[in-house]
Enzyme design. Structure first.
Site, PDB file in Angstrom:
ATOM      1  N   SER A  50      29.311 -14.800 -77.214  1.00  0.00           N
ATOM      2  CA  SER A  50      29.549 -15.234 -75.834  1.00  0.00           C
ATOM      3  C   SER A  50      29.770 -16.738 -75.792  1.00  0.00           C
ATOM      4  O   SER A  50      30.255 -17.272 -74.797  1.00  0.00           O
ATOM      5  CB  SER A  50      28.366 -14.844 -74.935  1.00  0.00           C
ATOM      6  OG  SER A  50      27.151 -15.297 -75.488  1.00  0.00           O
ATOM      7  N   ASP A  88      25.917 -13.476 -84.315  1.00  0.00           N
ATOM      8  CA  ASP A  88      26.928 -12.442 -84.069  1.00  0.00           C
ATOM      9  C   ASP A  88      28.046 -12.499 -85.094  1.00  0.00           C
ATOM     10  O   ASP A  88      28.510 -13.585 -85.454  1.00  0.00           O
ATOM     11  CB  ASP A  88      27.575 -12.672 -82.693  1.00  0.00           C
ATOM     12  CG  ASP A  88      27.113 -11.662 -81.661  1.00  0.00           C
ATOM     13  OD1 ASP A  88      26.568 -10.613 -82.031  1.00  0.00           O
ATOM     14  OD2 ASP A  88      27.298 -11.952 -80.462  1.00  0.00           O
ATOM     15  N   LYS A 118      24.401  -9.606 -86.053  1.00  0.00           N
ATOM     16  CA  LYS A 118      24.583  -8.534 -85.064  1.00  0.00           C
ATOM     17  C   LYS A 118      26.056  -8.141 -85.050  1.00  0.00           C
ATOM     18  O   LYS A 118      26.922  -9.010 -85.186  1.00  0.00           O
ATOM     19  CB  LYS A 118      24.149  -8.989 -83.668  1.00  0.00           C
ATOM     20  CG  LYS A 118      24.418  -7.945 -82.574  1.00  0.00           C
ATOM     21  CD  LYS A 118      23.727  -8.260 -81.263  1.00  0.00           C
ATOM     22  CE  LYS A 118      24.446  -9.247 -80.399  1.00  0.00           C
ATOM     23  NZ  LYS A 118      25.820  -8.856 -79.996  1.00  0.00           N
ATOM     24  N   GLU A 120      28.912  -5.148 -83.088  1.00  0.00           N
ATOM     25  CA  GLU A 120      29.092  -4.209 -81.988  1.00  0.00           C
ATOM     26  C   GLU A 120      29.616  -2.858 -82.481  1.00  0.00           C
ATOM     27  O   GLU A 120      30.410  -2.805 -83.423  1.00  0.00           O
ATOM     28  CB  GLU A 120      30.083  -4.783 -80.954  1.00  0.00           C
ATOM     29  CG  GLU A 120      29.555  -6.043 -80.285  1.00  0.00           C
ATOM     30  CD  GLU A 120      30.490  -6.579 -79.208  1.00  0.00           C
ATOM     31  OE1 GLU A 120      31.477  -5.902 -78.850  1.00  0.00           O
ATOM     32  OE2 GLU A 120      30.212  -7.693 -78.722  1.00  0.00           O
ATOM     33  N   GLU A 187      23.643  -2.925 -73.844  1.00  0.00           N
ATOM     34  CA  GLU A 187      24.181  -3.791 -72.784  1.00  0.00           C
ATOM     35  C   GLU A 187      24.876  -2.973 -71.697  1.00  0.00           C
ATOM     36  O   GLU A 187      25.645  -2.049 -71.994  1.00  0.00           O
ATOM     37  CB  GLU A 187      25.184  -4.791 -73.383  1.00  0.00           C
ATOM     38  CG  GLU A 187      25.829  -5.667 -72.301  1.00  0.00           C
ATOM     39  CD  GLU A 187      26.588  -6.876 -72.818  1.00  0.00           C
ATOM     40  OE1 GLU A 187      26.633  -7.100 -74.043  1.00  0.00           O
ATOM     41  OE2 GLU A 187      27.142  -7.599 -71.958  1.00  0.00           O
TER      42      GLU A 187
HETATM   43  O1  KIV Z   1      27.288 -12.584 -77.334  1.00  0.00           O
HETATM   44  C1  KIV Z   1      26.233 -12.440 -76.702  1.00  0.00           C
HETATM   45  O2  KIV Z   1      25.709 -13.367 -76.072  1.00  0.00           O
HETATM   46  C2  KIV Z   1      25.624 -11.116 -76.717  1.00  0.00           C
HETATM   47  C3  KIV Z   1      24.501 -10.880 -75.754  1.00  0.00           C
HETATM   48  C4  KIV Z   1      25.022 -10.839 -74.378  1.00  0.00           C
HETATM   49  C5  KIV Z   1      23.715  -9.677 -76.109  1.00  0.00           C
HETATM   50  O3  KIV Z   1      26.032 -10.268 -77.441  1.00  0.00           O
END
Ligand code: KIV
Length: 271
Positions: A50, A88, A118, A120, A187
């Protein structure tokens, strides 16, 4: 000799062990300064993609590169001592094959020193999650509304409004848990579905716009601080930093325009 005890970071097994226990506190952070503050309160900090929208003015997360994630990940690791840091994996860095995912995940871990990554996707990413976890990369999964697939989903849409889709979401959660993910972000799904997912898996669920029955909660820091222009509806705003920055900057601008420059206390004098 220092008598201060070294601070130990929260570990992946400690987060995994919190299923059904004390709620897991988490926020995003993208730079060292805010991360140092969040570190005193959160169990894990997510360097989320994000950051493309929040820090770099992008419309979606799709343009975020490995280099951006690594740069912000390093800053957050440097600024923190306690929380587990999760970084991420950006769009395009893991979907093609488990081997490519491993190469990129290993690069993120080596270059940032974070504790986990992380990614998706639910059942479709299970093989990759297994490949990574069997090779020493702890993976947090992310299901429900997955922003990297926003074009496929037709926008940032709440998932599970139609209860016919619930089984597929529960299957996603089971698949990532079975493949070795240590936790799963859920989410933007309707509340009863988030509860059902939480009951269905033995790993902690981390909700965002999901359900208070999840095992933990995550928010984008800038949203809860009142810095985002349009925070999602589900976000509770805990501060009004946008207004405070506006006030400070406009006061400064007015003072400079009025030649009301900083006085005695704010200049160097030649002794
Ligand atoms: O990228 C991000 O900030 C996220 C969160 C909203 C879980 O994946």
């Amino acid at each position: 000799m220092s008598t201060e005890k070294p601070v130990r970071r929260v570990t992946v097994p400690q987060i995994a062990g919190r299923k059904g226990g004390a709620p897991i506190v988490s926020l995003t952070s993208y730079h060292a300064h805010t991360a140092a503050i969040v570190d005193r309160h959160a169990d894990f900090i997510l360097v989320g993609d994000s950051l493309g929208m929040v820090m770099h003015g992008m419309e979606t997360t799709l343009g975020v590169s490995m280099e951006l994630m690594i740069m912000h990940g390093r800053a957050v690791v440097r600024g923190t001592r306690r929380a587990l840091i999760v970084v991420d994996m950006p769009f395009g860095s893991y979907e093609e094959s488990p081997g490519i995912a491993f190469r990129n995940a290993a690069r993120i871990m080596k270059e940032t020193q974070c504790g986990a990554v992380k990614l998706e996707g639910g059942a479709r990413m299970a093989e990759t999650i297994r490949f990574l976890t069997e090779r020493g990369v702890p993976v947090m999964a992310h299901i429900g509304l997955t922003p990297q697939s926003s074009h496929v989903m037709g926008g940032f849409k709440t998932q599970g409004r139609d209860s016919d889709t619930w089984d597929a979401h529960v299957e996603d959660a089971r698949a990532v848990a079975g493949a070795g993910a240590f936790a799963v972000v859920v989410e933007g799904v309707v509340e009863p579905l988030a509860r059902r997912i939480t009951e269905a898996v033995e790993i902690p669920t981390i909700g965002i716009g999901a359900s208070p029955d999840c095992d933990g909660q995550i928010l984008v820091l800038e949203d809860m601080l009142g810095l985002g222009e349009r925070p999602p509806r589900f976000v509770k705003v805990y501060g009004r930093l946008g207004e405070e920055i506006e006030r400070a900057v406009s006061t400064y601008a007015d003072e400079v325009r009025a030649r009301n420059f900083p006085g005695e206390d704010h200049v160097y004098r030649q002794e």
